[in-house]
Design a protein around this motif. Structure first.
Motif, short mmCIF file in Angstrom:
data_model
loop_
_atom_site.label_atom_id
_atom_site.label_comp_id
_atom_site.label_asym_id
_atom_site.label_seq_id
_atom_site.Cartn_x
_atom_site.Cartn_y
_atom_site.Cartn_z
N ASP A 255 -21.04 4.19 -7.52
CA ASP A 255 -21.38 5.62 -7.44
C ASP A 255 -20.33 6.62 -6.99
O ASP A 255 -19.10 6.13 -6.40
CB ASP A 255 -22.60 5.85 -6.53
N GLN B 255 -19.27 3.15 -12.08
CA GLN B 255 -20.84 3.28 -11.92
C GLN B 255 -21.64 2.63 -11.14
O GLN B 255 -22.64 2.73 -10.78
CB GLN B 255 -21.26 3.39 -13.47
N SER C 102 -18.15 8.91 -15.22
CA SER C 102 -18.51 7.42 -14.93
C SER C 102 -18.17 6.33 -15.89
O SER C 102 -18.45 6.28 -16.99
CB SER C 102 -20.04 7.73 -14.73
#
Lengths: 273, 273
Positions: free
Chosen positions: B64, B61, B84
């Motif tokens: 990304d 996370q 994520s």
């Protein structure tokens, strides 16, 4: 053991000689001292067989000098300084996770590039910007198997005396004339001596088995990811490719090099075309 | 991003799903779950292109989901569960020292050996007792490049889904039909289907370029150090060797295999003899 009189004992990792040898684990240290380290019984025996200059033989006093190695030394009646050391010293000098307990300090071979060119070998390998030591070592091993006579490493190629290169070359660095130099200048000199310089590219029009490799040739291979630079391609006499029949995007550079070197072996035996 | 609706967030390395996936780092876990882990943008994109079944896509996370990967998913309109996770979770699941921050959990392909034999491919590779994952991966990559259609790993060969095998195969495991089975029984079945089984030995009388490889063939390669066992040699139709022109004692097994596979490529293009 006859060589006992020459044996020295070092216990401490702080001993000045150990500190000096420890520097051989870096490229800088190897350059300054002109020496390098090899590890393991088999490799040391090969170095002895190939008459490499051995500065010192170091073994773990807890494990003793391996018998086959002692016999090897006797066979050649070599007066190599033998140093018995503590396990921590071996661990400090070793580059492997499970050291065999025996190391040797070797002098780098001093091969002059001019001699290598004068010799007018008929089968050269030029190695341009190979970065991975395992790849370089494996390529040298294949070159040795295929009967390459001279290897010239470009200055941007990983250093020959890197411990991983030596390990994967499995003794072949002792068999071949290998120098590191500026390929920019070497290539025209080879060409002047009648050597055809052949490079590889996926975009070449001819495959490696469509080109006559039975003359005096120098095969040049480039970086793992990028291949040969554009300026290098300009210098070579002919470009060849390896056909990709399936779905793989490329071959490992050591595989590609081995294929081309062995195509010369095949052509020399079976004739070209 | 359209796939956002499916996105899940996991922070803790103690999360039960993470614990289950963590088991995929061992052979036992992979066998029990029928899943395996792949790492890195390029490899995951190749898995998507090759229509592999993806159980989950996991990204850091903090970094990304890489854009090219997001575009890749959109292109195929795939509804893959995307998770994520925190950096510690990525590090727990990753097998590399510097994780790229993106992993995927893939379903093993379920290829039945009988289908692979029924298909009556013309170019097989049998891999007997190869132990080094890097060697196996590189061999698979070369086999893919040379147009091998079916690979059968003997049961004593390193497991296909080992992370190092996958990394060095560079996507080729997605392109090929690969099964792991008992070679003792497979070889007679291939022979019954008219496939000539060809093994390698340094003591063979013919070199690899002196044998016709343009028929239906299965090349069999053996262990790195020991080669093929005596009982295996009894089973094969013909033995070939790779000549050693220089002083090297042997070639790396991946090099040797690549040479033989590409000799078939050469013969198919240039004709035999």
């Amino acid at each position: 053991m006859e060589s006992e009189k020459k044996m020295e004992v070092i216990q401490s990792t702080n001993n000045p000689r150990i500190k000096t040898w420890y520097q051989l684990k870096s490229k800088k240290g190897r350059q300054e001292q002109g020496l390098y380290i090899i590890e393991g019984i088999k490799l040391i025996e090969e170095a002895i067989d190939a008459k490499q200059e051995i500065e010192a033989l170091i073994f773990d006093q807890g494990k003793d000098l391996p018998e086959s190695l002692a016999l090897h030394l006797e066979k050649y009646d070599l007066s190599i300084p033998i140093v018995s050391v503590s396990t921590p010293v071996i661990e400090k000098l070793s580059d492997t996770e499970t050291p065999q307990g025996v190391l040797a300090i070797l002098k780098k071979k001093n091969i002059e590039i001019e001699k290598l060119l004068e010799n007018q070998f008929s089968f050269y390998l030029l190695i341009d910007q190979i970065q991975d030591p395992g790849n370089l070592g494996t390529i040298i091993r294949s070159a040795d198997a295929a009967g390459v006579q001279g290897i010239i490493l470009g200055n941007s190629t990983v250093e020959l005396y890197n411990s991983k290169v030596i390990r994967s070359a499995m003794g072949s660095i002792f068999h071949l004339s290998i120098v590191q130099d500026e390929l920019d200048q070497i290539i025209p000199k080879l060409q002047k001596n009648g050597v055809k310089v052949i490079g590889t590219s996926p975009y070449a029009s001819k495959t490696y088995f469509e080109v006559d490799l039975t003359q005096k040739v120098a095969i040049i291979v480039g970086n793992e990811a990028k291949g040969l630079s554009d300026s290098r391609k300009q210098q070579v006499d002919e470009m060849i490719k390896i056909p990709l029949v399936g779905k793989a995007e490329s071959l490992n550079v050591a595989m590609a090099t081995t294929l081309i070197l062995y195509e010369r072996v095949r052509q020399m035996e079976k004739g070209w075309a």
